[in-house]
Design a protein around this motif. Structure first.
Motif, mmCIF file in Angstrom:
data_model
loop_
_atom_site.group_PDB
_atom_site.id
_atom_site.type_symbol
_atom_site.label_atom_id
_atom_site.label_comp_id
_atom_site.label_asym_id
_atom_site.label_seq_id
_atom_site.Cartn_x
_atom_site.Cartn_y
_atom_site.Cartn_z
ATOM 1 N N ARG A 107 19.080 19.471 45.576
ATOM 2 C CA ARG A 107 19.981 19.372 44.434
ATOM 3 C C ARG A 107 21.409 19.062 44.878
ATOM 4 N N ALA A 108 22.137 18.373 44.020
ATOM 5 C CA ALA A 108 23.520 17.992 44.335
ATOM 6 C C ALA A 108 24.398 19.240 44.426
ATOM 7 N N LYS A 168 18.968 9.249 44.233
ATOM 8 C CA LYS A 168 20.302 8.766 43.884
ATOM 9 C C LYS A 168 20.853 7.925 45.025
ATOM 10 N N HIS A 172 25.741 5.767 42.102
ATOM 11 C CA HIS A 172 25.155 6.603 41.051
ATOM 12 C C HIS A 172 26.017 7.833 40.790
ATOM 13 N N ILE A 174 26.103 11.801 39.348
ATOM 14 C CA ILE A 174 25.168 12.914 39.281
ATOM 15 C C ILE A 174 25.906 14.184 38.892
ATOM 16 N N GLU A 175 25.223 15.020 38.113
ATOM 17 C CA GLU A 175 25.774 16.309 37.728
ATOM 18 C C GLU A 175 25.462 17.338 38.809
ATOM 19 N N ASP A 178 21.805 18.897 39.786
ATOM 20 C CA ASP A 178 20.680 18.029 39.439
ATOM 21 C C ASP A 178 19.947 17.589 40.707
ATOM 22 N N TYR A 180 18.483 15.344 43.518
ATOM 23 C CA TYR A 180 18.803 14.037 44.087
ATOM 24 C C TYR A 180 17.784 13.623 45.145
#
Length: 221
Positions: A107-108, A168, A172, A174-175, A178, A180
């Protein structure tokens, strides 16, 4: 329980292979005690494969001052290093080791834009050892916030992991929190943070991807 898309590719193949092996075991060893041991092992392996690709539902609390854990696992390193691939300066490195029992979504750690990504082939040393960060197959992704703060998240393949996936790409958006990327079957994620970040985790602490606060940022507005 939801199954990750990566699992939808692997699980049918794994089940087919197990079914073939089980058939061979049945016709050759069904009159022996070891037959029951092997069938129990096969069932356990099938359950483990499904369990590995599970996708938990999580509530993500987004905060521009937080760096969130990029993966489920255990903190195995918190050190100051010279990051030579992208930043080419000193950074705080926080490393998370994922066993085969952990959720393997990546995740980011912060929200923003993906500004850099590089996948490099390499060795497959155990992901919990220090040299895996530099020598193993890996993929580095840099996330940049609106205020210019950047965090590098490096996916590292382990001895068993043979596939690193990233969804991603540079450009891109990204939140924070989220998904990736994804790494199959045991691996590691290294986070490279600004030096003035305030680390909030300790060695051997368990992390939850997208929820555990790894550090506080002092560059964020």
């Amino acid at each position: 329980m939801q199954i990750h898309n990566e699992g939808k590719k692997i699980i049918p193949v794994a089940f087919f292979v197990l079914a073939v092996i089980d058939a061979i075991i049945y016709f050759t060893l069904r009159d022996y005690l070891i037959f029951y041991v092997l069938m129990a092992a096969s069932l356990s392996l099938a359950v483990l494969v499904v369990f590995f690709f599970r996708v938990p539902q999580r509530e993500i609390v987004r905060n521009k001052k937080h760096v969130l854990a990029a993966a489920d696992g255990e903190i195995v390193e918190i050190i100051k290093v010279y990051e030579k691939e992208y930043f080419k300066d000193e950074r705080l490195q926080v490393s998370i080791f994922m066993s085969v029992f952990n959720v393997h979504q990546n995740r980011a750690p912060i929200g923003g834009e993906v500004v850099y990504q590089h996948h490099k082939r390499g060795a497959y040393y155990p992901a919990f050892v220090k040299k895996s960060s530099e020598l193993n197959e890996r993929c580095s992704t840099v996330f940049k916030m609106d205020d210019g703060t950047e965090v590098l998240s490096r996916q590292i393949a382990g001895t068993v992991a043979q596939r690193i996936v990233t969804y991603k790409k540079p450009g891109h958006k990204i939140e924070q929190g989220d998904e990736y990327g994804f790494i199959r079957f045991g691996s590691r994620v290294d986070l490279f943070l600004p030096l003035d970040s305030e680390v909030q985790v300790k060695l051997h602490q368990k992390t939850v991807g997208g929820q555990t606060v790894v550090a506080l940022l002092n560059h964020s507005k």
